[in-house]
Design an enzyme around this catalytic site. Sequence first.
Site, short mmCIF file in Angstrom:
data_model
loop_
_atom_site.label_atom_id
_atom_site.label_comp_id
_atom_site.label_asym_id
_atom_site.label_seq_id
_atom_site.Cartn_x
_atom_site.Cartn_y
_atom_site.Cartn_z
N SER A 1 0.85 -1.19 0.00
CA SER A 1 0.00 0.00 0.00
C SER A 1 0.88 1.23 0.00
O SER A 1 2.04 1.18 0.45
CB SER A 1 -0.89 0.01 1.25
OG SER A 1 -1.55 1.25 1.41
N TYR B 1 -2.53 -0.73 10.29
CA TYR B 1 -2.55 -1.07 8.87
C TYR B 1 -1.33 -0.50 8.15
O TYR B 1 -0.69 -1.19 7.35
CB TYR B 1 -3.84 -0.54 8.24
CG TYR B 1 -4.00 -0.88 6.78
CD1 TYR B 1 -4.34 -2.17 6.39
CD2 TYR B 1 -3.82 0.08 5.79
CE1 TYR B 1 -4.50 -2.50 5.05
CE2 TYR B 1 -3.98 -0.23 4.45
CZ TYR B 1 -4.32 -1.53 4.08
OH TYR B 1 -4.47 -1.84 2.75
#
Length: 272
Positions: A155, A168
């Site tokens: 990501s 995350y």
Amino acid sequence: MNNKTVVITGAGGVLCSGIAEFYAAQGARVALIDINAAAIEALAAKINAAGGTAGSYVASVLDRHQLEQAASAIEKDFGATDILINGAGGNSPRATTTDEFFGEPIGEGKNFFDLDDAGVGFVFDLNFKGVLLTTQVFAKKMAERKKGVILNISSMNAFTPLTKIPAYSAAKAAVSNFTQWLSVYFAPTGIRVNAVAPGFFATNQNKTLLFREDGSLTPRSEKILRNTPMGRFGVPEDLYGAIAFLTDDAKSAFVTGVVLPIDGGFSAYSGV
């Protein structure tokens, strides 16, 4: 991709289901792994009805035994795995703060000190440990054959962490680092390991962060788009060209250890 066997974890999600359909359209045999049986069964039926070849295999990326069972079934159905895409991941409200900066009013929400350790552990396990376990299971025979490609889904959070989602962001940073580690470790075997780092894509996971119930943009979405030079959210099709390149031995035979941002310029923009 004709006659290649592509294994995709997290195949029931928006991005990975699109990736599965893309590979199937290129002639690959697609093995769909997810804990959501209904989602991957429906996807496999859709791909097969369109003339592709797909099978669904219910397994958790956090359960080695389930992964080993899936691997055996896939090899029986489709032969050796050529490409592994580690796409399973996600966040949890238990690992998310309400505030962006300490001292902001949060009402019934929570700040950093309220984060649930079990929630943080779940997010880290799902995103990082899930990649580790799945790679252990599927890459073993790749190493024996001295052939294979692994693609991880990281990501843009891995480059610069976003506010509110510390677990995350940290887990995806671990995925990027692990991608580089694996690329070095497996280099003598001929296995290439790379990753893509998607920016902001509108998916089921983040829809409550990006859109109000009436479909309008949240303040967070408006901030994101102001800081995305291309001025829009990504769509699954934006991933396909990069993924096809990184998993094609003819086109990227000397590419390994790369984490490629696909984010409309978000990670390159300083905000001024």
